[in-house]
Design a protein around this motif. Sequence first.
Motif, PDB file in Angstrom:
ATOM      1  N   ALA B 269       0.818  -1.215   0.000  1.00 64.13           N
ATOM      2  CA  ALA B 269       0.000   0.000   0.000  1.00 64.13           C
ATOM      3  C   ALA B 269       0.854   1.268   0.000  1.00 64.13           C
ATOM      4  N   GLY B 270       2.129   1.128   0.299  1.00 65.20           N
ATOM      5  CA  GLY B 270       2.985   2.308   0.394  1.00 65.20           C
ATOM      6  C   GLY B 270       2.645   3.174   1.591  1.00 65.20           C
ATOM      7  N   VAL B 271       2.310   2.541   2.707  1.00 66.38           N
ATOM      8  CA  VAL B 271       1.975   3.292   3.919  1.00 66.38           C
ATOM      9  C   VAL B 271       2.882   2.838   5.065  1.00 66.38           C
ATOM     10  N   THR B 272       2.891   3.602   6.143  1.00 66.37           N
ATOM     11  CA  THR B 272       3.616   3.197   7.336  1.00 66.37           C
ATOM     12  C   THR B 272       2.586   2.813   8.402  1.00 66.37           C
ATOM     13  N   PRO B 273       3.019   2.085   9.435  1.00 67.51           N
ATOM     14  CA  PRO B 273       2.071   1.659  10.479  1.00 67.51           C
ATOM     15  C   PRO B 273       1.414   2.835  11.207  1.00 67.51           C
ATOM     16  N   ARG B 274       1.940   4.027  11.050  1.00 63.93           N
ATOM     17  CA  ARG B 274       1.414   5.179  11.790  1.00 63.93           C
ATOM     18  C   ARG B 274       0.411   5.996  10.973  1.00 63.93           C
ATOM     19  N   ASP B 275       0.096   5.564   9.751  1.00 60.45           N
ATOM     20  CA  ASP B 275      -0.700   6.392   8.842  1.00 60.45           C
ATOM     21  C   ASP B 275      -2.220   6.246   8.979  1.00 60.45           C
ATOM     22  N   PHE B 276      -2.705   5.321   9.804  1.00 62.99           N
ATOM     23  CA  PHE B 276      -4.128   4.978   9.771  1.00 62.99           C
ATOM     24  C   PHE B 276      -5.009   5.942  10.567  1.00 62.99           C
ATOM     25  N   ASP B 277      -6.240   6.145  10.037  1.00 60.22           N
ATOM     26  CA  ASP B 277      -7.245   6.958  10.727  1.00 60.22           C
ATOM     27  C   ASP B 277      -8.184   6.090  11.551  1.00 60.22           C
ATOM     28  N   HIS B 278      -8.200   4.798  11.243  1.00 63.50           N
ATOM     29  CA  HIS B 278      -9.212   3.890  11.793  1.00 63.50           C
ATOM     30  C   HIS B 278      -8.631   2.480  11.759  1.00 63.50           C
ATOM     31  N   ILE B 279      -8.851   1.723  12.827  1.00 61.92           N
ATOM     32  CA  ILE B 279      -8.250   0.390  12.915  1.00 61.92           C
ATOM     33  C   ILE B 279      -9.275  -0.630  13.386  1.00 61.92           C
ATOM     34  N   MET B 280      -9.330  -1.771  12.698  1.00 61.85           N
ATOM     35  CA  MET B 280     -10.157  -2.895  13.123  1.00 61.85           C
ATOM     36  C   MET B 280      -9.233  -4.073  13.435  1.00 61.85           C
ATOM     37  N   GLU B 303       3.547  -1.795  24.835  1.00 63.65           N
ATOM     38  CA  GLU B 303       2.809  -0.539  24.997  1.00 63.65           C
ATOM     39  C   GLU B 303       1.464  -0.493  24.271  1.00 63.65           C
ATOM     40  N   GLY B 304       1.038  -1.608  23.709  1.00 64.38           N
ATOM     41  CA  GLY B 304      -0.226  -1.635  22.969  1.00 64.38           C
ATOM     42  C   GLY B 304      -1.429  -1.251  23.811  1.00 64.38           C
ATOM     43  N   VAL B 305      -1.423  -1.629  25.086  1.00 62.62           N
ATOM     44  CA  VAL B 305      -2.582  -1.337  25.948  1.00 62.62           C
ATOM     45  C   VAL B 305      -2.829   0.163  26.089  1.00 62.62           C
ATOM     46  N   HIS B 306      -1.775   0.969  25.987  1.00 69.19           N
ATOM     47  CA  HIS B 306      -1.956   2.414  26.153  1.00 69.19           C
ATOM     48  C   HIS B 306      -2.854   3.018  25.073  1.00 69.19           C
ATOM     49  N   PHE B 307      -2.953   2.331  23.921  1.00 67.41           N
ATOM     50  CA  PHE B 307      -3.784   2.846  22.828  1.00 67.41           C
ATOM     51  C   PHE B 307      -5.274   2.817  23.176  1.00 67.41           C
ATOM     52  N   PHE B 308      -5.647   2.083  24.222  1.00 63.85           N
ATOM     53  CA  PHE B 308      -7.069   1.931  24.541  1.00 63.85           C
ATOM     54  C   PHE B 308      -7.536   2.869  25.652  1.00 63.85           C
ATOM     55  N   ALA B 313      -8.436   5.175  21.607  1.00 61.53           N
ATOM     56  CA  ALA B 313      -9.231   4.271  20.754  1.00 61.53           C
ATOM     57  C   ALA B 313     -10.722   4.499  20.913  1.00 61.53           C
ATOM     58  N   THR B 314     -11.121   5.213  21.942  1.00 57.91           N
ATOM     59  CA  THR B 314     -12.537   5.361  22.310  1.00 57.91           C
ATOM     60  C   THR B 314     -13.259   6.339  21.370  1.00 57.91           C
ATOM     61  N   PRO B 315     -14.618   6.341  21.380  1.00 57.10           N
ATOM     62  CA  PRO B 315     -15.358   7.269  20.521  1.00 57.10           C
ATOM     63  C   PRO B 315     -14.889   8.714  20.732  1.00 57.10           C
ATOM     64  N   GLY B 316     -14.642   9.413  19.621  1.00 58.27           N
ATOM     65  CA  GLY B 316     -14.134  10.776  19.698  1.00 58.27           C
ATOM     66  C   GLY B 316     -12.631  10.843  19.879  1.00 58.27           C
ATOM     67  N   GLY B 317     -11.995   9.699  20.025  1.00 55.41           N
ATOM     68  CA  GLY B 317     -10.558   9.667  20.310  1.00 55.41           C
ATOM     69  C   GLY B 317      -9.709   9.842  19.061  1.00 55.41           C
ATOM     70  N   LYS B 318      -8.393   9.901  19.274  1.00 52.33           N
ATOM     71  CA  LYS B 318      -7.461  10.203  18.193  1.00 52.33           C
ATOM     72  C   LYS B 318      -7.313   9.062  17.191  1.00 52.33           C
TER      73      LYS B 318
END
Lengths: 138, 385
Positions: B269-280, B303-308, B313-318
């Motif tokens: 895709a030519g992207v980096t892991p930091r480029d996403f707006d939305h993750i499933m 450090e993955g848990v810090h994303f939640f 990760a929550t509604p309205g979040g970054k």
Amino acid sequence: MDLDRPLPNPITPEARPFWDGLRERKLLLPRCQACGHVFFYPRVLCPRCHARDITWIQASGKGRLHAFEIAYQAFHKAWKVKPPYVLAMVELAEGPRLMSNLVNVEPDPRAIKCDMPVRVVFSKLTDEVTLPLFEPGR
Amino acid sequence: MADLNTLSNSVCVVGADESDEIGNLPGKSQLTLHLEAITNAVHDAGLKVTDVDGIFTAGQHSPALLGEALGITPRYVDGTTVGGCSFIIEVGHALAALHHGLCHVAVISHGESGRSGVGVSPRRDTSLTGQFEAPFGFGGAPTLFGMITTRHMHVYGTTLEQWAQVAVSTRQWAMLNPKALRREPITVADVLNSRPVVYPFNLLNICLVTDAGGAVVLTRADRAKDCAKKPVYVRGVGEATEHVMLTQMRDLTFSEATHLAGEKAFRMAGVTPRDFDHIMLYDAFTSGPPIMLESLGIAARGEGVHFFAEGRATPGGKLPINTNGGGLSYTHSGMYGIFPIIEATRQLRGECGPRQVPNVRLSLVNGMGGMLSAAGTLVLSNEKT
Ligand SMILES: [Zn+2]
């Protein structure tokens, strides 16, 4: 005879020496003659160098608790051991990991730590089947 | 050999939908869940069932059976079954088949009567688990994924409270999704006080068990223009498998399969892991998504848990994660992987109402099969590169 847990089923031909060894209270592991790699579960080739020349060695029975869980209910229909009981992934001193139970320990997360030393205890189930369980070691 | 980059944007998701209902459906067979999902997704695309000439599925029913039940004769079939991420992996397989003209309209279908067991065959592969796991009381995913979780806690100091926050974040999204099964608010304390199942998991750390179907329709980008809705471009695909038996996983805290699948998809895709707006992320357990973020290189290890945390990760979040409410609160029929693709498609089309992520352009779908054993990664976008 009332068993409190499922017997290993099916016992596959390539794993027969493992189960035969346990009956004599020996923990045997497959070892590659070509590269020396000791592995588990048993299979007909070495998963490292793919040689087909496999022999069996007797393990020390010592290892470390790699990871654990404490089960508060049965997860298999033939399981009759009263909960809570400890599910264990053991890393043997020889390298390979296997699944087992940690016994002779308080089933409490404060009493159980990953990487704590463990040693094998043999638990005879039937004339055919003895299981390798583990207890805290030194 | 063709560079995968040249296939980026070449096919699109043009249809996506669930079965008529999802949840607790004792009156519907597994096959019915498939057929409802396929017809709904095909109609969503503005196509007819007779347009479908490629069938992709995983699980107990073969693609041949689905073709027969639909009354069509597919020219291309794929039944890759490597766990719940199989449907995600099959997007890559469909891309290759569509690109080469092996089929023109591909349907990827899931149907599973996971809760009610209607029209389900009981046979499972127990050749190694029956010999080396069952005699010690192992049975089912919670008794295995917990090992990954306690090891992560040991190595990184992750806490039960941090895992619980993943359930809380995901539930906040479910409260905004009318199709989600569990919509009442929960707190970290609720998770910690829910019924202990197998340490380190209480009930609310574990996904739902439901009956559900889901399907997506793909076609080449040139044909996608004629479909009913805005096309969602497949910009990157990746897949890999590492182990099946958990004792064989090289590092319990890091999924090699996920890492490889992500690397492939990001490069294509030519992207980096930091480029996403939305993750499933596939959330069978609360510890899964954080470990996936770490394995994908989106979070540093441990450090993955810090994303939640609230506001992330929550509604309205970054960085919104699992906006359908996930396997933890929306639905989990057993092989969950089709549902994150459906949600990403809806988000990229702007169809999500109160849970719509604003200005979403680039979405990541990542799923696991087994115990982080297999992995599939997709990079999806509503814009061509
Ligand atoms: Zn070797």
